[in-house]
Design a protein around this motif. Structure first.
Motif, short mmCIF file in Angstrom:
data_model
loop_
_atom_site.label_atom_id
_atom_site.label_comp_id
_atom_site.label_asym_id
_atom_site.label_seq_id
_atom_site.Cartn_x
_atom_site.Cartn_y
_atom_site.Cartn_z
N ALA A 131 0.84 -1.20 0.00
CA ALA A 131 0.00 0.00 0.00
C ALA A 131 0.87 1.25 0.00
O ALA A 131 2.07 1.20 0.31
CB ALA A 131 -0.92 0.00 1.22
N LEU A 132 0.26 2.37 -0.34
CA LEU A 132 1.01 3.63 -0.41
C LEU A 132 1.61 3.98 0.95
O LEU A 132 2.76 4.44 1.03
CB LEU A 132 0.10 4.75 -0.91
N ALA A 133 0.86 3.77 2.02
CA ALA A 133 1.35 4.11 3.35
C ALA A 133 2.58 3.29 3.70
O ALA A 133 3.57 3.81 4.25
CB ALA A 133 0.26 3.89 4.39
N GLU A 134 2.57 2.01 3.37
CA GLU A 134 3.72 1.15 3.68
C GLU A 134 4.94 1.54 2.85
O GLU A 134 6.07 1.49 3.32
CB GLU A 134 3.35 -0.31 3.43
N LYS A 135 4.71 1.95 1.60
CA LYS A 135 5.84 2.40 0.76
C LYS A 135 6.50 3.65 1.36
O LYS A 135 7.73 3.75 1.42
CB LYS A 135 5.34 2.72 -0.65
N VAL A 136 5.67 4.58 1.81
CA VAL A 136 6.20 5.82 2.39
C VAL A 136 6.97 5.50 3.67
O VAL A 136 8.06 6.05 3.91
CB VAL A 136 5.05 6.82 2.66
N LEU A 137 6.43 4.61 4.50
CA LEU A 137 7.07 4.29 5.77
C LEU A 137 8.36 3.52 5.56
O LEU A 137 9.35 3.71 6.29
CB LEU A 137 6.11 3.51 6.66
N ARG A 138 8.41 2.64 4.58
CA ARG A 138 9.65 1.90 4.32
C ARG A 138 10.73 2.83 3.77
O ARG A 138 11.92 2.66 4.06
CB ARG A 138 9.39 0.75 3.35
N TYR A 139 10.33 3.79 2.95
CA TYR A 139 11.31 4.77 2.49
C TYR A 139 11.82 5.61 3.66
O TYR A 139 13.00 5.99 3.70
CB TYR A 139 10.69 5.66 1.41
N TRP A 140 10.94 5.91 4.60
CA TRP A 140 11.33 6.64 5.80
C TRP A 140 12.33 5.83 6.62
O TRP A 140 13.26 6.39 7.21
CB TRP A 140 10.09 6.98 6.61
N ASP A 141 12.17 4.51 6.66
CA ASP A 141 13.08 3.66 7.43
C ASP A 141 14.51 3.73 6.90
O ASP A 141 15.47 3.75 7.67
CB ASP A 141 12.60 2.20 7.40
N VAL A 142 14.66 3.74 5.58
CA VAL A 142 16.01 3.69 4.99
C VAL A 142 16.59 5.07 4.75
O VAL A 142 17.70 5.19 4.19
CB VAL A 142 15.98 2.90 3.66
N SER A 143 15.89 6.13 5.15
CA SER A 143 16.45 7.48 5.02
C SER A 143 17.39 7.72 6.18
O SER A 143 16.99 8.15 7.28
CB SER A 143 15.31 8.52 5.01
N SER A 144 18.66 7.45 5.96
CA SER A 144 19.66 7.45 7.05
C SER A 144 19.97 8.85 7.56
O SER A 144 20.55 8.99 8.65
CB SER A 144 20.95 6.79 6.57
N GLN A 145 19.61 9.90 6.82
CA GLN A 145 19.92 11.25 7.29
C GLN A 145 19.13 11.63 8.52
O GLN A 145 19.45 12.63 9.18
CB GLN A 145 19.69 12.27 6.17
N TYR A 146 18.11 10.85 8.87
CA TYR A 146 17.31 11.13 10.04
C TYR A 146 17.67 10.25 11.24
O TYR A 146 16.94 10.22 12.22
CB TYR A 146 15.82 10.96 9.71
N GLY A 147 18.78 9.55 11.15
CA GLY A 147 19.22 8.72 12.27
C GLY A 147 18.83 7.26 12.10
O GLY A 147 18.08 6.91 11.19
N PRO A 148 19.36 6.41 12.96
CA PRO A 148 19.08 4.97 12.84
C PRO A 148 17.62 4.66 13.10
O PRO A 148 16.95 5.32 13.89
CB PRO A 148 19.98 4.34 13.90
N CYS A 149 17.13 3.61 12.45
CA CYS A 149 15.73 3.22 12.58
C CYS A 149 15.56 1.97 13.42
O CYS A 149 14.42 1.56 13.70
CB CYS A 149 15.11 2.99 11.20
N VAL A 150 16.65 1.32 13.82
CA VAL A 150 16.57 0.07 14.58
C VAL A 150 16.51 0.39 16.07
O VAL A 150 17.25 1.23 16.57
CB VAL A 150 17.78 -0.83 14.27
N GLY A 151 15.60 -0.28 16.77
CA GLY A 151 15.49 -0.09 18.21
C GLY A 151 14.68 1.12 18.62
O GLY A 151 14.72 1.51 19.79
N ILE A 152 13.96 1.72 17.70
CA ILE A 152 13.15 2.89 18.01
C ILE A 152 11.91 2.86 17.11
O ILE A 152 11.99 2.41 15.95
CB ILE A 152 13.95 4.20 17.82
N SER A 153 10.80 3.31 17.62
CA SER A 153 9.58 3.32 16.82
C SER A 153 9.66 4.44 15.77
O SER A 153 10.42 5.40 15.90
CB SER A 153 8.36 3.51 17.71
N ARG A 154 8.85 4.30 14.74
CA ARG A 154 8.86 5.29 13.66
C ARG A 154 8.41 6.66 14.15
O ARG A 154 8.98 7.69 13.75
CB ARG A 154 7.93 4.82 12.54
#
Length: 204
Positions: A131-154
């Motif tokens: 879905a569109l929402a999942e695509k946006v959120l997965r792109y947000w996960d791999v955007s490293s300029q905003y810090g690590p995504c592991v061990g923290i909620s979105r």
């Protein structure tokens, strides 16, 4: 010079053993003696004879015992409080970013995603069923300029990036709030975090 005379046994000082204090015993209860007159006063119950009151005092006492009917109606009145009013009172105040995210429509989120797709050289693969929402959120996960995504909620990651002045996209916050409002499951955890946890569990 003659030697000084020593005192006789009759005037001799008492020995050190006679100075010692007697051993205290706590086996018996020690109470303070009370005079018989005081005991007799405690034993007699207080007099129940009616005390003399002035007519004014009797009138005040009788009126205080009677309750005003208007007060009874106010106290017994049922207050109709709906569940929505209780939740609204308990809900914390929304931040400025959350207020802006509430105004973001689905069309704006779609335009945001199309803009990201135009920046790519090739078309994305393996995301056709998302879905569109999942695509946006997965792109947000791999955007490293905003810090690590592991061990923290979105949501906490977005708020952290906002506090650090990294200007995270408000469309991501809008997607998170929409997913939360419709009761979606598992949207808070980054997809990369799920992959790493499943790999760690499978290796044990």
């Amino acid at each position: 010079m003659p030697a000084p005379k020593r005192p006789t046994s009759g005037t001799s000082r008492p020995s050190s053993t006679s100075k010692q204090q007697a051993t205290l015993s706590f086996n018996h209860r020690v109470t303070k003696s009370v005079p018989k007159s005081a005991k007799k006063g405690l034993a007699t119950p207080p007099s129940t004879a009616p005390s003399k009151q002035s007519p004014l005092a009797k009138h005040v006492a009788s009126t205080s015992d009677q309750q005003d009917p208007a007060d009874i109606d106010v106290e017994d009145e049922d207050v109709d409080v709906t569940k929505a009013q209780v939740e609204e009172a308990e809900a914390p105040e929304k931040t400025e970013a959350e207020l802006r995210a509430e105004k973001v429509s689905d069309r704006q989120i779609d335009q945001y995603w199309r803009q990201l797709e135009r920046e790519r050289k090739t078309k994305r693969v393996h995301q056709g069923d998302l879905a569109l929402a999942e695509k946006v959120l997965r792109y947000w996960d791999v955007s490293s300029q905003y810090g690590p995504c592991v061990g923290i909620s979105r949501m906490k990651r977005w708020q952290r990036a906002e506090r650090l002045g990294l200007n995270p996209p408000v469309e991501v916050l809008a997607v998170l709030m929409k997913e939360e409002s419709r009761g979606a499951q598992g949207f808070e955890k980054a997809h990369m975090d799920e992959i790493l946890n499943s790999t760690a569990v499978g290796s044990t």
